[in-house]
Design an enzyme around this catalytic site. Structure first.
Site, PDB file in Angstrom:
ATOM      1  N   GLN A 103      48.939 -18.329 -15.527  1.00 49.52           N
ATOM      2  CA  GLN A 103      49.993 -18.857 -14.659  1.00 49.52           C
ATOM      3  C   GLN A 103      49.385 -19.577 -13.460  1.00 49.52           C
ATOM      4  O   GLN A 103      48.380 -19.127 -12.908  1.00 49.52           O
ATOM      5  CB  GLN A 103      50.894 -17.728 -14.146  1.00 49.52           C
ATOM      6  CG  GLN A 103      52.047 -18.202 -13.268  1.00 49.52           C
ATOM      7  CD  GLN A 103      52.895 -17.054 -12.729  1.00 49.52           C
ATOM      8  OE1 GLN A 103      52.702 -16.590 -11.612  1.00 49.52           O
ATOM      9  NE2 GLN A 103      53.830 -16.582 -13.550  1.00 49.52           N
TER      10      GLN A 103
ATOM     11  N   ASP B 186      55.641 -11.717 -15.296  1.00 44.14           N
ATOM     12  CA  ASP B 186      55.762 -12.546 -14.095  1.00 44.14           C
ATOM     13  C   ASP B 186      55.776 -11.721 -12.804  1.00 44.14           C
ATOM     14  O   ASP B 186      55.822 -12.281 -11.720  1.00 44.14           O
ATOM     15  CB  ASP B 186      57.039 -13.401 -14.187  1.00 44.14           C
ATOM     16  CG  ASP B 186      57.091 -14.502 -13.151  1.00 44.14           C
ATOM     17  OD1 ASP B 186      56.048 -15.119 -12.879  1.00 44.14           O
ATOM     18  OD2 ASP B 186      58.172 -14.743 -12.585  1.00 44.14           O
TER      19      ASP B 186
ATOM     20  N   SER C 295      56.191 -18.944  -8.969  1.00 38.11           N
ATOM     21  CA  SER C 295      55.576 -19.431 -10.203  1.00 38.11           C
ATOM     22  C   SER C 295      55.839 -20.923 -10.376  1.00 38.11           C
ATOM     23  O   SER C 295      56.956 -21.400 -10.136  1.00 38.11           O
ATOM     24  CB  SER C 295      56.133 -18.667 -11.402  1.00 38.11           C
ATOM     25  OG  SER C 295      56.012 -17.276 -11.216  1.00 38.11           O
TER      26      SER C 295
END
Length: 294
Positions: free
Chosen positions: A281, A207, A231
């Site tokens: 993502q 991430d 995110s």
């Protein structure tokens, strides 16, 4: 093992407070919200503790619902959706202040023999050891600016080395804008031979740079541009065993951005070129001129 990695390993050792209910905490730092990779990693630990030892996680799909509050614990509720002969499926909800901040579905699979192929080819980039550490690169860009001094001097659990421009470099030189990022990373310590731990640590690191990959295409950088990025959802597929204390190349690209959102996808390769993890993502990408609010 530096103190930052020791702290991360400790954060991943969740407290079990009831059957399928776990409690995790956040680092004692002055941050506004919990790092998304931490929540995903802790949720995966919680799920992993409810499946047999002969099962390994092969995929996860997650949504970031609300910002996490780093000042209070996070409660992880695990729901056992299926326990089959080959697969175990779990749904994990992360709760703070009585509300869901994150949800994940994770699937675990017993080892099976099967057909194999790999069409993805690892990008040709300089070897990790020949590249500078991320902190050294950033110091060269921002100098001794007081607002970055503490952030750049603190120990980090992950050793990251960029084989492509940083967002700050593209911000200062628009000719470096690109929709692709290549980053070597590893945890600089000899870790236990626990397959779940290595998967969880890859989820934590996954991430860090995907939002940056979207911003790199536009010459934006956190702290320099009027941009907010976070995110929204996150999916990972784990293809074969790997070690997070060996170098992994995280090759990322952003095929699209628009409507206040951006898409990024990535592949993690071992130094020998084996594809071990795939990641996708979607992120919120909003400038201060945007009218809508999450």
């Amino acid at each position: 093992m530096n103190e930052a990695l020791k702290e991360l390993i400790d954060l991943l050792d969740l407290e079990q407070i009831e059957l399928d209910i776990f409690r995790g905490r956040s680092p004692e730092e002055r941050i506004q919200r919990v790092f998304g990779g931490q929540v995903a990693a802790q949720a995966l630990v919680a799920a992993g503790r409810t499946v047999p030892d002969d099962r390994t996680v092969h995929s996860l799909h997650a949504y970031f619902i609300r910002p996490g509050d780093p000042s209070i614990p996070i409660v992880y509720n695990v729901e056992r959706l299926r326990d089959g002969r080959s697969f175990n499926t779990r749904r994990i909800m992360a709760i703070q202040h009585g509300k869901a901040i994150f949800m994940m579905s994770a699937s675990f699979h017993i080892f099976e023999e099967g057909v194999e192929h790999q069409a993805s080819v690892m990008p040709v980039v300089p070897e990790a050891e020949t590249l500078p550490m991320f902190q050294d690169q950033m110091i060269g860009l921002v100098g001794d600016a007081p607002e970055y001094r503490d952030w750049l001097s603190r120990p980090r659990p992950v050793d990251a080395r960029y084989a492509s421009p940083l967002t700050w470099e593209a911000y200062q030189n628009p000719a470096l804008k690109s929709a692709q990022t290549n980053v070597w990373f590893r945890y600089h310590a000899e870790l236990p031979d626990d397959p779940l731990l290595h998967v969880v640590l890859a989820a934590y690191a996954s991430d860090f740079t995907l939002v940056d990959t979207i911003m790199l295409a536009h010459g934006m950088a956190f702290g320099a541009s009027d941009v907010q990025g976070s995110s929204l959802d996150h999916a990972m597929w784990f293809h074969r065993p790997f070690r997070a204390d060996d170098w992994l190349l995280y090759a990322q690209e952003s095929p699209w951005a628009g409507a206040g959102r951006g898409l990024a996808r990535g592949e993690m390769f071992t130094a020998s070129g084996e594809l071990v993890v795939s990641v996708v993502q979607e992120a919120l990408i909003r400038t201060t001129r945007s009218q809508n609010r999450r």
